[in-house]
Scaffold this motif. Structure first.
Motif, PDB file in Angstrom:
ATOM      1  N   SER A  43     -72.907  19.810 -11.905  1.00 27.91           N
ATOM      2  CA  SER A  43     -71.871  19.350 -10.970  1.00 27.91           C
ATOM      3  C   SER A  43     -71.149  18.115 -11.497  1.00 27.91           C
ATOM      4  O   SER A  43     -69.922  18.021 -11.419  1.00 27.91           O
ATOM      5  CB  SER A  43     -72.498  19.036  -9.609  1.00 27.91           C
ATOM      6  OG  SER A  43     -73.088  20.188  -9.046  1.00 27.91           O
ATOM      7  N   ASN A 366     -75.521  28.198 -12.257  1.00 26.96           N
ATOM      8  CA  ASN A 366     -75.203  27.846 -10.872  1.00 26.96           C
ATOM      9  C   ASN A 366     -75.303  29.058  -9.961  1.00 26.96           C
ATOM     10  O   ASN A 366     -75.745  28.960  -8.811  1.00 26.96           O
ATOM     11  CB  ASN A 366     -73.792  27.259 -10.796  1.00 26.96           C
ATOM     12  CG  ASN A 366     -73.806  25.748 -10.635  1.00 26.96           C
ATOM     13  OD1 ASN A 366     -74.866  25.140 -10.510  1.00 26.96           O
ATOM     14  ND2 ASN A 366     -72.639  25.148 -10.648  1.00 26.96           N
ATOM     15  N   ALA A 370     -78.034  27.972  -7.208  1.00 27.59           N
ATOM     16  CA  ALA A 370     -77.518  27.530  -5.909  1.00 27.59           C
ATOM     17  C   ALA A 370     -78.041  28.376  -4.751  1.00 27.59           C
ATOM     18  O   ALA A 370     -78.554  27.813  -3.760  1.00 27.59           O
ATOM     19  CB  ALA A 370     -75.988  27.526  -5.936  1.00 27.59           C
ATOM     20  N   ALA A 398     -70.347  18.176   0.313  1.00 26.17           N
ATOM     21  CA  ALA A 398     -70.175  19.483  -0.332  1.00 26.17           C
ATOM     22  C   ALA A 398     -68.694  19.811  -0.461  1.00 26.17           C
ATOM     23  O   ALA A 398     -68.250  20.368  -1.469  1.00 26.17           O
ATOM     24  CB  ALA A 398     -70.899  20.568   0.461  1.00 26.17           C
ATOM     25  N   LEU A 401     -67.313  17.891  -3.344  1.00 27.83           N
ATOM     26  CA  LEU A 401     -67.781  18.402  -4.628  1.00 27.83           C
ATOM     27  C   LEU A 401     -67.268  19.801  -4.943  1.00 27.83           C
ATOM     28  O   LEU A 401     -67.009  20.125  -6.102  1.00 27.83           O
ATOM     29  CB  LEU A 401     -69.311  18.407  -4.661  1.00 27.83           C
ATOM     30  CG  LEU A 401     -70.003  17.042  -4.609  1.00 27.83           C
ATOM     31  CD1 LEU A 401     -71.498  17.216  -4.449  1.00 27.83           C
ATOM     32  CD2 LEU A 401     -69.695  16.236  -5.857  1.00 27.83           C
ATOM     33  N   VAL A 402     -67.116  20.641  -3.923  1.00 27.83           N
ATOM     34  CA  VAL A 402     -66.867  22.058  -4.148  1.00 27.83           C
ATOM     35  C   VAL A 402     -65.435  22.476  -3.831  1.00 27.83           C
ATOM     36  O   VAL A 402     -64.874  23.342  -4.502  1.00 27.83           O
ATOM     37  CB  VAL A 402     -67.856  22.905  -3.306  1.00 27.83           C
ATOM     38  CG1 VAL A 402     -67.573  24.392  -3.474  1.00 27.83           C
ATOM     39  CG2 VAL A 402     -69.289  22.596  -3.706  1.00 27.83           C
ATOM     40  N   ILE A 403     -64.818  21.856  -2.829  1.00 27.69           N
ATOM     41  CA  ILE A 403     -63.513  22.336  -2.340  1.00 27.69           C
ATOM     42  C   ILE A 403     -62.359  21.464  -2.816  1.00 27.69           C
ATOM     43  O   ILE A 403     -61.375  21.959  -3.360  1.00 27.69           O
ATOM     44  CB  ILE A 403     -63.522  22.402  -0.796  1.00 27.69           C
ATOM     45  CG1 ILE A 403     -64.566  23.418  -0.320  1.00 27.69           C
ATOM     46  CG2 ILE A 403     -62.140  22.772  -0.271  1.00 27.69           C
ATOM     47  CD1 ILE A 403     -64.739  23.468   1.178  1.00 27.69           C
ATOM     48  N   TYR A 438     -63.017  30.866  -7.380  1.00 24.22           N
ATOM     49  CA  TYR A 438     -64.395  31.347  -7.365  1.00 24.22           C
ATOM     50  C   TYR A 438     -64.514  32.832  -7.666  1.00 24.22           C
ATOM     51  O   TYR A 438     -65.613  33.390  -7.665  1.00 24.22           O
ATOM     52  CB  TYR A 438     -65.069  30.979  -6.045  1.00 24.22           C
ATOM     53  CG  TYR A 438     -65.443  29.510  -6.003  1.00 24.22           C
ATOM     54  CD1 TYR A 438     -66.539  29.037  -6.718  1.00 24.22           C
ATOM     55  CD2 TYR A 438     -64.681  28.584  -5.299  1.00 24.22           C
ATOM     56  CE1 TYR A 438     -66.876  27.696  -6.718  1.00 24.22           C
ATOM     57  CE2 TYR A 438     -64.998  27.240  -5.294  1.00 24.22           C
ATOM     58  CZ  TYR A 438     -66.100  26.800  -6.008  1.00 24.22           C
ATOM     59  OH  TYR A 438     -66.433  25.463  -6.024  1.00 24.22           O
TER      60      TYR A 438
END
Length: 597
Positions: A43, A366, A370, A398, A401-403, A438
């Protein structure tokens, strides 16, 4: 910046995954701990890379223009069954750049590709056709480009200075170059600098405004199609472009399949070293770029000029295309050892290219870790931080970090690419882009599966216009009575200007060559419901037709203009096949009267 951001993101990721208690008590189970540390490291590396991309994208130095007349220009267009797009591509290239030689490589097409190119040759001696036949043909795009390289090479001569000043580009069969492309390619940052061996242009999607990209489907599929097209445009013009801008600094700019330009002298160098400039990988373009860097030549990227191509509005075709690209890029990993041995990589370039090539492996780690960590946390009822903070904090972190890293590209698309979309639409595009990104978790596993099975063959990706013939209404009687071509108008105009024969030939040749481009401009503008662009395209057709004496085509353009003025878009679109057919008939009449005769 790398160390600071990596440390910052690493601390945040460690807080969330290792020390929050949300995924277990760190130190209690060594196996789980190793998984949490791995996710933390991946990450932090990924977020650091994205931060570098954003910084490179927002704080870039503009490229300078140069004199394209100081260089000699050729473009190669590899084709296999491209009758639906090749005419407008050749027409656009030749009418935009008068000094450009266009070489169409017909790789044993089974449709009318070669015939269309031969007809264009009747009007322009800088359009060239290279015909390949099986068993030599249909063995890969790289082989087709190598064959064309040898033909072009033989026409240039042996003088090394001439070969160094000769630049060869590659266009897809649906590729349109922006009008400033050669000016920027000739600039001091690109081929104006002798050490630069290859340059890649930015890529745009030319059908990004199409309101009905899937004409035979209903509203829902067309909505999905429009979204997919926009996602591809965002991808190439923001995140992919940012990656190349970062690579300018690291010295690892990669070549793409469309809009790549290379000095002939550099191709000669690759030919002497490897036996051919383009290799056999599925991503022969990226392989070319790696080999160029390995041989000690610089590569560069120009985002201020672009090549436009058609985006895919079909999910299945898109996934197939991206699976092929992913497999091709992974195949190029075997070239890294030679690149390292060459000593031509900076430390930053070493880090960038190895992280890029290692991304598939990191993604797959991942993909496995995950879900396992989340399931274990859910089974144990761990949905909050152990030190008392509510679950909402996990969701917020999250999201960061992710979106957020991918959502931002939708905003950049509006303000940095200056696309005519509203702020609300840019928010929607940003959210959609998160889901689009994704998709890598679908096509990378597919690519790895194909590699494990030893599968390397691919079917050509179908064009959007393939097998999609629009129904044509019957020609109205008032149009039928008008002549396709009134030759007396050309003759009288030529006589007035003195030099009838030469002027008439130039006039009809220009019209015959430029017609496919004019038709493409009209088709794209009408598909996007762009009133101004459609009106301009129709005016161009009408005025040029009247000057030539093509009365039927001129009247048809005028009729379509009346429909446009009345905002009767449905009627106008229904008659687009009519103007296309009349235009083709007019060009054939010109060929019969002035060329074949």
């Amino acid at each position: 910046m790398v160390f600071i951001t990596c440390g910052l993101y690493g601390s945040i990721a460690a807080l969330v995954f290792c020390f929050s208690g949300a995924f277990g008590d760190f130190g209690a189970e060594p196996v789980r701990d190793s998984g949490l540390v791995t996710v933390t490291v991946i990450s932090s590396l990924a977020l650091t890379y994205i931060t570098l991309l954003i910084h490179s994208y927002l704080f870039r130095r503009p490229n300078r223009k140069g004199d394209p007349n100081a260089l000699t220009w050729h473009v190669m267009i590899p084709c296999r069954d491209e009758e639906s797009v090749i005419a407008e591509t050749v027409s656009a290239a030749r009418t935009t750049f008068p000094g450009l030689h266009v070489w169409v490589i017909d790789d044993d097409s089974e449709d009318a590709t070669a015939t269309i190119v031969r007809k264009l040759q009747d009007f322009d001696d800088k359009v060239h056709l290279i015909s390949r036949r099986r068993p030599d043909a249909r063995t890969g795009k790289g082989h087709a480009l190598n064959a064309a390289y040898r033909v072009i090479s033989s026409t240039v001569g042996e003088d090394r200075r001439d070969r160094h000043r000769t630049v060869i580009g590659v266009l897809d069969a649906d590729g349109f170059l922006s009008g400033n492309a050669l000016d920027l390619l000739a600039g001091a940052d690109a081929f104006g600098e002798d050490t630069v061996g290859a340059v890649q242009l930015e890529v745009w999607m030319k059908n990004r405004g199409d309101r009905r990209p899937r004409p035979r489907s209903g509203p829902l599929k067309n909505f999905v199609g429009r979204a997919l097209i926009r996602m591809q445009d965002i991808e190439f013009r923001t995140s992919n472009s940012a990656m190349q801008m970062l690579r300018i600094k690291t010295g690892t700019v990669g070549m793409g399949g469309n809009g790549q330009f290379t000095r002939l002298s550099v191709l000669d160098d690759l030919d002497a070293e490897y036996g051919q400039p383009w290799g056999r990988k599925l991503s022969e373009d990226y392989e070319l770029g790696l080999n160029i860097i390995t041989r000690g030549h610089r590569t560069h990227y120009v985002p201020e000029a672009h090549v436009s191509q058609e985006a895919l509005p079909y999910t299945r075709r898109l996934l197939t295309q991206r699976t092929r690209w992913a497999q091709g890029n992974m195949e190029c990993a075997e070239l890294l050892s030679a690149l390292r041995r060459s000593g031509n990589l900076r430390r930053s370039g070493w880090a960038e290219i190895h992280f890029f090539m290692g991304q598939p492996g990191l993604l797959m780690i991942n993909l496995v870790l995950a879900p396992v960590l989340i399931i274990l946390a859910a089974v144990e009822g761990r949905f909050g931080f152990s030190f008392g903070n509510p679950v909402e904090w996990i969701i917020v972190l999250a999201a960061v970090l992710v979106i957020l890293p991918y959502f931002l590209w939708g905003i950049f698309y509006k303000y940095c690419c200056r696309e005519d979309v509203s702020l609300l639409s840019s928010f929607f595009l940003g959210v959609a882009y998160v889901f689009y990104i994704y998709l890598i978790y679908i096509y990378y596993p597919r690519a790895m599966t194909r590699m494990a099975r030893g599968q390397t063959s691919w079917a050509k990706t179908a064009r959007n216009a393939d097998h999609l013939l629009m129904p044509m209404l019957g020609l109205r009687e008032e149009l039928r009575r008008l002549p396709l071509l009134d030759a007396e108008i050309i003759t009288s105009l030529a006589e007035e200007l003195d030099g009838a024969e030469d002027f008439a030939r130039e006039l009809v040749n220009t019209f015959g060559l430029i017609w496919p481009r004019r038709w493409a401009n009209l088709r794209l503008a009408a598909a996007a419901d762009d009133h101004v662009a459609t009106a301009d395209a129709l005016a161009s057709i009408r005025v040029s037709s009247e000057m030539l004496g093509a009365k039927r085509l001129a009247q048809c353009a005028k009729d379509l203009g009346n429909s446009l003025d009345a905002e009767d878009y449905a009627s106008m679109r229904r008659e687009l096949p009519i103007i296309s057919a009349i235009g083709e008939e007019t060009v054939e009449e010109i060929r019969a009267r002035f060329v074949a005769a």
